[in-house]
Motif scaffolding. Sequence first.
Motif, PDB file in Angstrom:
ATOM      1  N   UNK A   1      34.560  31.124 -16.278  1.00 27.05           N
ATOM      2  CA  UNK A   1      33.105  31.117 -16.115  1.00 27.05           C
ATOM      3  C   UNK A   1      32.436  32.463 -16.433  1.00 27.05           C
ATOM      4  N   UNK A   2      33.200  33.434 -16.905  1.00 29.60           N
ATOM      5  CA  UNK A   2      32.596  34.727 -17.251  1.00 29.60           C
ATOM      6  C   UNK A   2      31.842  34.615 -18.576  1.00 29.60           C
TER       7      UNK A   2
ATOM      8  N   UNK B   1      37.964  21.712 -19.618  1.00 28.50           N
ATOM      9  CA  UNK B   1      36.592  21.670 -19.103  1.00 28.50           C
ATOM     10  C   UNK B   1      36.507  20.846 -17.816  1.00 28.50           C
ATOM     11  N   UNK B   2      35.483  21.142 -17.024  1.00 27.94           N
ATOM     12  CA  UNK B   2      35.269  20.437 -15.768  1.00 27.94           C
ATOM     13  C   UNK B   2      34.534  19.130 -16.002  1.00 27.94           C
TER      14      UNK B   2
ATOM     15  N   UNK C   1      31.667  18.148 -18.945  1.00 27.64           N
ATOM     16  CA  UNK C   1      31.624  16.899 -19.689  1.00 27.64           C
ATOM     17  C   UNK C   1      30.261  16.224 -19.538  1.00 27.64           C
ATOM     18  N   UNK C   2      29.769  16.181 -18.310  1.00 25.57           N
ATOM     19  CA  UNK C   2      28.481  15.543 -18.042  1.00 25.57           C
ATOM     20  C   UNK C   2      27.356  16.240 -18.804  1.00 25.57           C
ATOM     21  N   UNK C   3      27.353  17.567 -18.771  1.00 25.40           N
ATOM     22  CA  UNK C   3      26.296  18.326 -19.446  1.00 25.40           C
ATOM     23  C   UNK C   3      26.417  18.254 -20.960  1.00 25.40           C
ATOM     24  N   UNK C   4      27.592  17.964 -21.464  1.00 24.36           N
ATOM     25  CA  UNK C   4      27.775  17.781 -22.899  1.00 24.36           C
ATOM     26  C   UNK C   4      27.353  16.381 -23.337  1.00 24.36           C
ATOM     27  N   UNK C   5      27.679  15.384 -22.524  1.00 28.04           N
ATOM     28  CA  UNK C   5      27.452  13.992 -22.902  1.00 28.04           C
ATOM     29  C   UNK C   5      26.090  13.453 -22.464  1.00 28.04           C
TER      30      UNK C   5
ATOM     31  N   UNK D   1      27.391  13.802 -13.346  1.00 29.30           N
ATOM     32  CA  UNK D   1      28.798  13.984 -13.018  1.00 29.30           C
ATOM     33  C   UNK D   1      29.355  12.745 -12.325  1.00 29.30           C
ATOM     34  N   UNK D   2      28.504  12.053 -11.564  1.00 21.25           N
ATOM     35  CA  UNK D   2      28.939  10.826 -10.891  1.00 21.25           C
ATOM     36  C   UNK D   2      29.300   9.746 -11.910  1.00 21.25           C
ATOM     37  N   UNK D   3      28.493   9.658 -12.975  1.00 21.70           N
ATOM     38  CA  UNK D   3      28.775   8.666 -14.017  1.00 21.70           C
ATOM     39  C   UNK D   3      30.054   9.003 -14.762  1.00 21.70           C
TER      40      UNK D   3
END
Length: 218
Positions: free
Chosen positions: A32-33, A168-169, A173-177, A181-183
């Motif tokens: 995360x840096x 990746x977390x 993935x959620x922020x990319x797609x 995050x729940x989905x």
Amino acid sequence: MTLAYATDGTAAPPAIAEVMQRLGVKMAYAKDEEIFAQDDEADLVHLVVSGAVRTTRLLSDGRRQVGAFYYPSDLVGLETSEVHRFSAEAICDAVVLVVRRAALKAFAGDDQVDRAIWEATRRELERTQDHLLVLGRKTACEKVASFLMSLAQRERPEGVAGRVSMPMSRQDMADYLGLTIETVSRMLTQLQGASVVEFDGCRKFKVKRWEALEEMAA
């Protein structure tokens, strides 16, 4: 046709990679840096040596958009403008070679650097077009299946069974797609429940049924 959009970083041309190995300074980054910030001057060229890197951009409403993921041998943030449009952070512990663009041009020549920039621009455009298609036309399940397939194809292009790394977390993935995050978590659970993939913890998985995953990702 499966879109390999998640991991198609801009691989450095051999001549540029060789020069960077000779001139570059190795910088180690923790998980995360920040490597460079959005709107920083783009006067450095970055080559991933180990680990993985994500590019992100903060939207006006405070939400985060993940632009792309980069792996060893990929160039990161090679801009055609004078500033970075996205910031870059290490997804996990990473080592990045850093060279000033002016030094690279002086050693490799303007033509080599210009060709690298052109190739980076071409690949970024292809990546953006594929990403827009996924964001606008695919269901949540199709998005997640496409993402997993692209990761698997990167490590195992011949479809050979084995564990695939996923550095990746779920939030990345959620922020990319363009999902919550729940989905993302729900879709991953469904894919595992259907015996399409099998997870070994949060960061590794195995494709158990390639044809089923390809059909979902199409």
